[in-house]
Design an enzyme around this catalytic site. Sequence first.
Site, PDB file in Angstrom:
ATOM      1  N   CYS A 111      15.704 -37.843  -1.899  1.00 33.29           N
ATOM      2  CA  CYS A 111      14.945 -38.226  -0.702  1.00 33.29           C
ATOM      3  C   CYS A 111      15.764 -39.175   0.181  1.00 33.29           C
ATOM      4  O   CYS A 111      16.715 -38.751   0.804  1.00 33.29           O
ATOM      5  CB  CYS A 111      13.597 -38.818  -1.120  1.00 33.29           C
ATOM      6  SG  CYS A 111      12.347 -38.784   0.187  1.00 33.29           S
ATOM      7  N   HIS A 135      11.021 -34.900  -5.473  1.00 31.45           N
ATOM      8  CA  HIS A 135      10.825 -35.963  -6.459  1.00 31.45           C
ATOM      9  C   HIS A 135      10.243 -35.381  -7.746  1.00 31.45           C
ATOM     10  O   HIS A 135       9.569 -34.356  -7.728  1.00 31.45           O
ATOM     11  CB  HIS A 135       9.834 -37.001  -5.928  1.00 31.45           C
ATOM     12  CG  HIS A 135      10.380 -37.877  -4.848  1.00 31.45           C
ATOM     13  ND1 HIS A 135      11.367 -38.804  -5.072  1.00 31.45           N
ATOM     14  CD2 HIS A 135      10.036 -37.991  -3.539  1.00 31.45           C
ATOM     15  CE1 HIS A 135      11.618 -39.453  -3.936  1.00 31.45           C
ATOM     16  NE2 HIS A 135      10.834 -38.968  -2.997  1.00 31.45           N
TER      17      HIS A 135
END
Length: 490
Positions: free
Chosen positions: A332, A429
């Site tokens: 991310c 994630h």
Amino acid sequence: MPRTAAVMIQGTGSNVGKSLLVAGLCRLFADRGLKVRPFKPQNMSNNAAAVEGGEIGRAQALQARAARVDASVHMNPVLLKPESDRRSQVIVQGKRHGQLDARAYRERASLMPYVLDSFARLGQGADLIVVEGAGSPAETNLRGGDIANMGFATAAGVPVVLAGDIDRGGVIASLVGTHAVLSPGDRAMVWGFLVNKFRGDPALFREGLDTITGLTGWPSLGIAPWFGDAHRLPAEDALDIASKANDGAALKVAVPILPRIANFDDLDPLKLDPAIALAMVPGGTALPGDADLIILPGSKSTMADLAFLKAQGWDIDIKAHVRRGGRVLGLCGGYQMLGRRIADPDGIEGPAGAMEGLGLLAVETVLSRDKTVRPVSARHGASGLPVAAYEIHLGRTDGEDTRRAPFVRDGQPEGAASPDGRIVGTYLHGLFSSDAFRAAFLNEVKPTASFRSLRYEDAVDRTLDDLAAHLGRHLDIEGLLRIARGGPEA
């Protein structure tokens, strides 16, 4: 109609173990056949979970799992995600609501209707709600705008049990002192107390319990001894993910601790794997030269954290690691840092502007107000293995290295990789929770090692079971239920 039974676990301070207590109680009551729901009016954390197209604190997602129910945005209706020391992004019932300056703290009171609405929604069809407070109700200077502790308890009519942490010392003073500073109305909301994290023989503290009861009038609900397997559950605070030195480890992973590190539950499966030595590297310390893999974690303020990374000289360490043949994974915000440039033209995460990235991936990122929050099913391109993951991010990343995307999500390529495959970035994630993928990826990093010994999700559930049994042995569970159902005599 009578309200749903509910009890609120507040603490004499931060990190007294409230989240763990609520998780354990949720599993215990669920296994007794009760329809139990966790609830936290307000959380402050950059470790979020994607549920129902919105986001809540990761701790509440774990508590929902403990209760054996799907997580809901109503389990944590207000989530504050710090972007700097003075400003937080405000998430209300799962969605981005705006920003809150530290000086506007009392303005949180305007969010109470959302909190009460979510609490009422959770109560529909539930037998019991176990509520978690935030910080301490003794911060009387914050009482005026409080929605997290006594402000909620009094508005919703929920009785409180106050938890003190004996491991940090001064538990008698912290419990009695909280009683002393609370207003008479708030004090009356407390129906009992418990002592958490006791080491040794609890019988040695019986006189201490009598002292607390004598000075406060609150009955004791027991002493919970130290739960040694707490580290096996997903961490709520990045500081809870300690380095794990493992002389027998087959692989060493280094992670720089960024000031606004986010969604660091990505690291939880790695800290449990006996084949991995995990080095969480604080500022002022060089990244270890013998690491096999460097992971750049998520960030709530990517450009600010990238500036911090460079100020530590970690950019130099990372590039030296790459020259030695090491691998890097960016998750991310860490993915965005690996690119050539990050632009924030609208000042979404801070002052408007742009800065150079690490230049290890041929991609560029532009931050925008549109926020992606969703659970996803993806596939790892190299191994073909399925991956259960989630996304929480701002912005879009494009560039030539996205042509070597390491994952496929919804039929579309996701992420980027360098031509030699040693530098990988992704917005996904939770990747390492998928055991088969984790083993395949880490075996790519070090083909001579074996990473098939850990079944992560099973380990989490076993630990929740053990935690529930632990609390059941040491706390007055029937007393807690009586309080939740209306008071000690109910």
